[in-house]
Scaffold this active site. Structure first.
Site, short mmCIF file in Angstrom:
data_model
loop_
_atom_site.label_atom_id
_atom_site.label_comp_id
_atom_site.label_asym_id
_atom_site.label_seq_id
_atom_site.Cartn_x
_atom_site.Cartn_y
_atom_site.Cartn_z
N HIS A 6 23.74 -0.47 10.08
CA HIS A 6 25.01 0.27 10.12
C HIS A 6 25.72 0.10 11.46
CE1 HIS A 6 24.65 2.55 6.35
NE2 HIS A 6 23.35 2.55 6.59
N ARG A 28 5.90 -7.86 20.62
CA ARG A 28 5.92 -9.18 21.26
C ARG A 28 4.68 -9.93 20.80
NH1 ARG A 28 2.55 -9.49 25.58
NH2 ARG A 28 1.66 -7.54 26.29
N ASN A 53 0.81 -1.22 0.00
CA ASN A 53 0.00 0.00 0.00
C ASN A 53 0.85 1.27 0.00
OD1 ASN A 53 -2.37 -1.46 -0.18
ND2 ASN A 53 -2.77 -1.42 2.00
#
Length: 196
Positions: free
Chosen positions: A114, A176, A84
Site C-alpha cells: 500500500h 540477511r 502448516n
C-alpha cells in the site's frame, strides 16, 4: 496407557480424518485444480477458490488462509507442498510456490503493498517461491521480496525484504544471508544455483 485413553484418542483421530476428508472434498470441488492425494484440513479458509490451484499430494493444515485483496488474485502450489497451521498466504499479486516446499506455522507471505497510505488501492507484486524451499515458523516474507530461489531456507522469525538466492540460508530482521545449504543436503538447489 489405559484402554479408555486409547479408545478416546483413536476416536478423535478418526474424527479428524473424516473432517479433513470432507473439507478436502468440499474445497476441491471449488478450486481451479486440486491434485490427487492433496489434503485440505478443516478450518482452512480460501477466499477465491476458483483462482487457487494445488498440485499432487499438497497438505494445507488447519488455520491456513489463502486470500487476496484484489480481483483475480491467484495462487498456485506445486506438488508435495506443505503449508502448516495458521499460515497466511496473500494471493493479491499472484503467488507461485514450487514443488516440495514447506512453509512452517504462523508464517506470512505478502504479495501486495500500500506504499505509505494504508487505505490506498493495493499494488500487486507477484512472488515466486522456488522448489525445495523451507520457510521457518513465524517468518514474514514482505512484498519487496519477489523471488525465493530453489532450495533456500528462511530461518524462524526472519523478516525477508529482498530476493533470496538459490540455496541461501536467510536469518534475522531484516533477513540477511548467513550461509548456504550444503550440496549433500539439497543437491537440486545446489545444481540450480550453479546453473543460474
Amino acid at each position: 496407557m489405559s484402554l479408555l485413553y486409547l479408545l478416546t484418542y483413536g476416536a478423535r483421530a478418526l474424527g479428524r480424518r473424516v473432517a479433513d476428508r470432507v473439507s478436502t472434498l468440499t474445497h476441491a470441488s471449488a478450486l481451479k485444480r486440486c491434485g490427487k492425494g492433496s489434503i485440505i484440513a478443516r478450518g482452512v479458509y480460501i477466499r477465491d477458490p476458483r483462482n487457487v490451484a494445488l498440485g499432487k499430494r499438497c497438505f494445507l493444515q488447519k488455520g491456513v488462509t489463502i486470500a487476496g485483496e484484489l480481483r483475480d488474485s491467484r495462487c498456485e502450489l506445486g506438488n508435495n507442498v506443505q503449508v502448516n497451521s495458521r499460515v497466511n498466504l496473500d494471493s493479491s499479486g499472484g503467488l507461485i510456490i514450487g514443488d516440495n516446499t514447506l512453509i512452517s506455522s504462523d508464517s506470512i507471505v505478502y504479495t501486495h503493498d500500500h506504499g505509505y497510505d494504508p487505505r490506498s488501492v493495493p499494488m500487486a507484486i507477484p512472488k515466486v517461491i522456488g522448489r525445495d524451499v523451507w520457510i521457518g515458523t513465524r517468518a514474514i516474507i514482505l512484498p519487496s521480496c519477489r523471488v525465493i530461489g530453489d532450495g533456500a531456507i528462511v530461518a524462524a522469525g526472519a523478516v525477508v525484504a529482498r530476493d533470496v538466492p538459490p540455496a541461501a540460508i536467510m536469518a534475522g530482521c531484516p533477513a540477511r544471508q548467513v550461509g548456504t545449504v550444503p550440496q549433500e543436503t539439497n543437491p537440486a538447489a545446489h545444481a540450480t544455483s550453479q546453473t543460474a
